[in-house]
Design a protein around this motif. Sequence first.
Motif, PDB file in Angstrom:
ATOM      1  N   GLY A 297      -9.832   7.926   1.736  1.00 16.29           N
ATOM      2  CA  GLY A 297      -9.088   9.114   1.081  1.00 16.29           C
ATOM      3  C   GLY A 297      -7.797   8.667   1.213  1.00 16.29           C
ATOM      4  N   LEU A 298      -7.309   7.613   1.014  1.00 21.62           N
ATOM      5  CA  LEU A 298      -5.867   6.960   0.908  1.00 21.62           C
ATOM      6  C   LEU A 298      -5.086   7.998  -0.039  1.00 21.62           C
ATOM      7  CD1 LEU A 298      -3.834   4.697   1.787  1.00 21.62           C
ATOM      8  CD2 LEU A 298      -4.357   3.741  -0.609  1.00 21.62           C
ATOM      9  N   PHE A 299      -5.296   8.029  -1.413  1.00 22.50           N
ATOM     10  CA  PHE A 299      -4.653   8.826  -2.407  1.00 22.50           C
ATOM     11  C   PHE A 299      -4.897  10.329  -2.044  1.00 22.50           C
ATOM     12  CE2 PHE A 299      -5.884   4.756  -4.762  1.00 22.50           C
ATOM     13  CZ  PHE A 299      -4.319   4.327  -4.656  1.00 22.50           C
ATOM     14  N   SER A 300      -6.114  10.587  -1.768  1.00 18.54           N
ATOM     15  CA  SER A 300      -6.379  12.069  -1.526  1.00 18.54           C
ATOM     16  C   SER A 300      -5.478  12.779  -0.648  1.00 18.54           C
ATOM     17  CB  SER A 300      -7.738  12.380  -1.128  1.00 18.54           C
ATOM     18  OG  SER A 300      -8.661  12.036  -2.279  1.00 18.54           O
ATOM     19  N   LYS A 301      -5.328  12.169   0.556  1.00 22.22           N
ATOM     20  CA  LYS A 301      -4.675  12.482   1.787  1.00 22.22           C
ATOM     21  C   LYS A 301      -3.224  12.782   1.396  1.00 22.22           C
ATOM     22  CE  LYS A 301      -8.203  12.361   4.249  1.00 22.22           C
ATOM     23  NZ  LYS A 301      -8.819  13.741   4.924  1.00 22.22           N
ATOM     24  N   ARG A 302      -2.650  11.837   0.572  1.00 16.40           N
ATOM     25  CA  ARG A 302      -1.150  12.088   0.189  1.00 16.40           C
ATOM     26  C   ARG A 302      -0.743  13.113  -0.817  1.00 16.40           C
ATOM     27  NH1 ARG A 302       3.208   8.319  -0.022  1.00 16.40           N
ATOM     28  NH2 ARG A 302       4.580   9.439  -1.571  1.00 16.40           N
TER      29      ARG A 302
ATOM     30  N   SER B 184       1.047  -1.220  -0.033  1.00 18.41           N
ATOM     31  CA  SER B 184      -0.051  -0.037  -0.059  1.00 18.41           C
ATOM     32  C   SER B 184       0.759   1.239   0.028  1.00 18.41           C
ATOM     33  CB  SER B 184      -1.026  -0.016   1.203  1.00 18.41           C
ATOM     34  OG  SER B 184      -1.642   1.102   1.410  1.00 18.41           O
ATOM     35  N   ALA B 185       1.931   1.210   0.782  1.00 18.81           N
ATOM     36  CA  ALA B 185       3.030   2.529   0.833  1.00 18.81           C
ATOM     37  C   ALA B 185       3.546   2.473  -0.562  1.00 18.81           C
ATOM     38  CB  ALA B 185       3.909   2.173   1.902  1.00 18.81           C
ATOM     39  N   ALA B 186       4.019   1.296  -1.228  1.00 23.12           N
ATOM     40  CA  ALA B 186       4.549   1.563  -2.361  1.00 23.12           C
ATOM     41  C   ALA B 186       3.441   2.056  -3.663  1.00 23.12           C
ATOM     42  CB  ALA B 186       5.085   0.116  -2.877  1.00 23.12           C
ATOM     43  N   LEU B 187       2.405   1.680  -3.454  1.00 22.14           N
ATOM     44  CA  LEU B 187       1.105   2.138  -4.383  1.00 22.14           C
ATOM     45  C   LEU B 187       1.068   3.435  -4.110  1.00 22.14           C
ATOM     46  CD1 LEU B 187      -1.122   1.504  -5.853  1.00 22.14           C
ATOM     47  CD2 LEU B 187      -2.600   0.910  -3.911  1.00 22.14           C
ATOM     48  N   LEU B 188       1.172   4.174  -3.062  1.00 24.60           N
ATOM     49  CA  LEU B 188       0.936   5.410  -2.714  1.00 24.60           C
ATOM     50  C   LEU B 188       2.292   6.350  -3.620  1.00 24.60           C
ATOM     51  CD1 LEU B 188      -0.200   6.261   0.565  1.00 24.60           C
ATOM     52  CD2 LEU B 188      -1.329   6.739  -1.190  1.00 24.60           C
ATOM     53  N   ASP B 189       3.423   5.776  -3.266  1.00 24.33           N
ATOM     54  CA  ASP B 189       4.726   6.301  -3.926  1.00 24.33           C
ATOM     55  C   ASP B 189       4.511   6.258  -5.116  1.00 24.33           C
ATOM     56  OD1 ASP B 189       5.737   6.616  -1.457  1.00 24.33           O
ATOM     57  OD2 ASP B 189       7.173   4.984  -1.384  1.00 24.33           O
TER      58      ASP B 189
ATOM     59  N   LEU C 230       3.570   9.365 -10.310  1.00 27.85           N
ATOM     60  CA  LEU C 230       2.985   9.334 -11.806  1.00 27.85           C
ATOM     61  C   LEU C 230       2.365  10.629 -12.068  1.00 27.85           C
ATOM     62  CD1 LEU C 230       1.719   5.611 -12.074  1.00 27.85           C
ATOM     63  CD2 LEU C 230       3.782   6.601 -13.377  1.00 27.85           C
ATOM     64  N   LEU C 231       1.924  11.295 -10.805  1.00 20.05           N
ATOM     65  CA  LEU C 231       1.211  12.347 -10.746  1.00 20.05           C
ATOM     66  C   LEU C 231       1.705  13.701 -10.779  1.00 20.05           C
ATOM     67  CD1 LEU C 231      -2.567  11.646  -9.585  1.00 20.05           C
ATOM     68  CD2 LEU C 231      -1.842  11.928 -11.990  1.00 20.05           C
ATOM     69  N   SER C 232       3.324  13.485 -10.662  1.00 18.89           N
ATOM     70  CA  SER C 232       4.066  14.551 -10.156  1.00 18.89           C
ATOM     71  C   SER C 232       3.958  16.064 -11.095  1.00 18.89           C
ATOM     72  CB  SER C 232       5.500  14.050  -9.977  1.00 18.89           C
ATOM     73  OG  SER C 232       5.951  13.632 -11.544  1.00 18.89           O
ATOM     74  N   SER C 233       3.628  15.737 -12.309  1.00 16.12           N
ATOM     75  CA  SER C 233       3.501  16.834 -13.081  1.00 16.12           C
ATOM     76  C   SER C 233       1.902  17.610 -13.010  1.00 16.12           C
ATOM     77  CB  SER C 233       3.790  16.927 -14.499  1.00 16.12           C
ATOM     78  OG  SER C 233       2.887  15.810 -15.154  1.00 16.12           O
ATOM     79  N   ALA C 234       1.125  16.842 -12.375  1.00 13.17           N
ATOM     80  CA  ALA C 234      -0.295  17.145 -12.312  1.00 13.17           C
ATOM     81  C   ALA C 234      -0.513  18.423 -11.259  1.00 13.17           C
ATOM     82  CB  ALA C 234      -1.287  15.982 -11.979  1.00 13.17           C
ATOM     83  N   THR C 235      -1.513  19.203 -11.715  1.00 12.56           N
ATOM     84  CA  THR C 235      -1.852  20.324 -10.923  1.00 12.56           C
ATOM     85  C   THR C 235      -3.552  20.631 -10.821  1.00 12.56           C
ATOM     86  OG1 THR C 235      -1.302  22.011 -12.652  1.00 12.56           O
ATOM     87  CG2 THR C 235       0.171  21.512 -10.829  1.00 12.56           C
TER      88      THR C 235
ATOM     89  N   ASP D 208     -10.002  14.760   9.155  1.00 13.26           N
ATOM     90  CA  ASP D 208      -8.975  15.479   9.155  1.00 13.26           C
ATOM     91  C   ASP D 208      -8.728  16.290   7.487  1.00 13.26           C
ATOM     92  OD1 ASP D 208      -7.914  13.506   7.577  1.00 13.26           O
ATOM     93  OD2 ASP D 208      -5.830  13.564   8.142  1.00 13.26           O
ATOM     94  N   ALA D 209      -9.949  16.729   7.032  1.00  5.26           N
ATOM     95  CA  ALA D 209      -9.842  17.226   5.986  1.00  5.26           C
ATOM     96  C   ALA D 209      -9.160  18.786   5.838  1.00  5.26           C
ATOM     97  CB  ALA D 209     -11.024  17.334   5.080  1.00  5.26           C
ATOM     98  N   ASN D 210      -8.455  19.184   4.924  1.00  2.00           N
ATOM     99  CA  ASN D 210      -7.929  20.638   4.735  1.00  2.00           C
ATOM    100  C   ASN D 210      -9.151  21.525   4.065  1.00  2.00           C
ATOM    101  OD1 ASN D 210      -5.593  20.011   5.890  1.00  2.00           O
ATOM    102  ND2 ASN D 210      -4.374  19.852   4.160  1.00  2.00           N
ATOM    103  N   GLY D 211      -8.903  22.677   3.913  1.00  7.36           N
ATOM    104  CA  GLY D 211      -9.771  23.491   3.226  1.00  7.36           C
ATOM    105  C   GLY D 211      -9.973  23.139   1.637  1.00  7.36           C
ATOM    106  N   ASN D 212      -8.924  22.529   1.154  1.00 10.69           N
ATOM    107  CA  ASN D 212      -9.108  22.134  -0.298  1.00 10.69           C
ATOM    108  C   ASN D 212      -9.498  20.758  -0.500  1.00 10.69           C
ATOM    109  OD1 ASN D 212      -6.725  21.044   0.453  1.00 10.69           O
ATOM    110  ND2 ASN D 212      -5.804  21.063  -1.506  1.00 10.69           N
ATOM    111  N   GLU D 213      -9.970  20.080   0.632  1.00 10.80           N
ATOM    112  CA  GLU D 213     -10.555  18.777   0.357  1.00 10.80           C
ATOM    113  C   GLU D 213     -12.188  18.955   0.554  1.00 10.80           C
ATOM    114  OE1 GLU D 213      -7.606  17.144   3.175  1.00 10.80           O
ATOM    115  OE2 GLU D 213      -8.117  15.436   2.441  1.00 10.80           O
ATOM    116  N   GLN D 214     -12.731  18.068  -0.517  1.00  8.48           N
ATOM    117  CA  GLN D 214     -14.245  17.873  -0.379  1.00  8.48           C
ATOM    118  C   GLN D 214     -14.440  16.501  -0.626  1.00  8.48           C
ATOM    119  OE1 GLN D 214     -16.569  19.838  -3.405  1.00  8.48           O
ATOM    120  NE2 GLN D 214     -18.303  19.284  -2.884  1.00  8.48           N
ATOM    121  N   TYR D 215     -15.409  15.898   0.368  1.00 15.42           N
ATOM    122  CA  TYR D 215     -15.606  14.250   0.031  1.00 15.42           C
ATOM    123  C   TYR D 215     -17.215  14.332  -0.040  1.00 15.42           C
ATOM    124  CZ  TYR D 215     -10.965  13.569   1.494  1.00 15.42           C
ATOM    125  OH  TYR D 215      -9.478  13.699   1.124  1.00 15.42           O
TER     126      TYR D 215
END
Length: 358
Positions: free
Chosen positions: A217-222, A191-196, A201-206, A246-253
Motif C-alpha cells: 500500500g505504498l501509494f494508497s497510504k500516502r 522511493s520517497a521522490a516517487l511518492l512525492d 501528479l494526482l493533486s487535482s484527483a478526487t 493500519d487501514a483507515n475506514g476509507n481503505e479497502q485491500y
Amino acid sequence: MELQITDVAFGGKGVARANGKAVFVPYVIDGETVSAGVTRERQKFLEAELESIVTASPHRVEPRCPYFGRCGGCVYQHIDYEHQLALKWRQVKETLRRIGGLKELPMRPFIPSPVEYEYRNRITVHVRDGVIGFFWRESNKLLDIERCPIALNEVNRQLAELRASRPHDGHYTLRASGGPRVFTQANDGVSAALLDLVDRLLSSATGTLIDAYCGAGLFSKRLRGRFGKVIGIDWDPHAIAVARKDANGNEQYIAADIEAELGVQLSSIARSSPEEKRAVIVDPPATGLSKTIVESLTKHQPAQLIYVSCNPGTLARDLATLKTSFRVDSITPLDMFPQTAEIECVAHLIMRKVRDGE
Ligand SMILES: C[S@@+](CC[C@H](N)C(=O)[O-])C[C@H]1O[C@@H](n2cnc3c(N)ncnc32)[C@H](O)[C@@H]1O
C-alpha cells in the motif's frame, strides 16, 4: 576492429556500425573510439568485446567495484553519474518513440538518486556449491561476492554474516530493515521522490482511487487522505495483510489477481455511482500490463491514470494502445538503480474524453 561508438542502447551496450551492420559492445561510452573483437555474428548485428580504448570519453571514470565487468548486476560504473542519467533519458525517449509510436513526448527531467552507491536496501544472493554471490553477466554461473558497493552497509553486514554461516544452496534475500518479507522499493531516497511525484501528479484527483499492484500500500497510504475511497489490489496475501493493518475506514485491500479484479471494481463503481471520479495507479512487474488490463482501462476510462513502470519497453508497448483513450501528459524517469541498466518511469495519463465537471 576499430569502432566509433555512437550511442549506448537500453541494457547498457555501446552501439557502433561495421560492415553495414550494428555492432554492440559492453562497457564503452558514446563518443569513444575503441578496439573490439567480434564474439558473435548474427543475421542483423554483431556482438563484440572491448579490447582497448583508443580515445576515451571525458565521462569515463574508475569503477568502484572489483567485480565490475564480470558481475551481471552493474553496467555503468565506468560512466560519470550525470552522463548515466543523460543516456538513460535518451533510452526512454527512443524506446517510447520506436515502440510506443509517441512522437510529441512530454518528457520531464530525470529524478536522480540522492546517492550513487550504497543505496540498495535489499539484495538477493544465490548459493551453490559453496559459492555465494550473483550471476556472472550473460551466464548462469555464480560469481563469489564478498561485498556489493551498491548495497547499504547494513545489507553488506548481513552478507558477511551469511557467508560466515556456511549456508545451504538456495536464494537468500538480505534486507536492511527487519520489515515484512513483501515487495518494497529498493532505493529509499528514490522511493520517497516517487511518492512525492505521484502525489503531485494526482493533486487535482478526487473520488475513488484504485491502487492496482498495491503491494503493502505504498501509494494508497500516502494518498488516502485526499480520496473518498481507496481500493488496493495485489495477489500477495502477505502484502495485503500488511496494508490492512493500519487501514483507515476509507481503505479497502483486496487479495486478488488484477486481471480479474480491476474490471470488476471499475464497473462496480461505474454502476453504483456513475458520477464518481476515478483515478487508477498501476505499478506492474517488468512484464507490464496484459491485454485484458489495457482493455479494462480503455473501456472504463478513469479520469486519470498513473503508470509506474520498471521497464520502458513494456511501458511503450502498453502506451501504444492506451494513447487512443488517454492523453500522455508527462513521462518522468527516476533513477531507482544507479550503475545498472534499470530505469523506472512514471507516465501520467489523462482521459481524452473529459466528462462534465472533470
Ligand atoms: C512492482 S511491485 C509494486 C508494489 C507497490 N506498488 C510498491 O510500490 O510497493 C508489483 C506488485 O504486483 C503484484 N502483482 C504482480 N502481478 C499481479 C497480478 N496479476 N495480480 C495482482 N498482483 C500482482 C506483486 O505481488 C507486487 O506486489
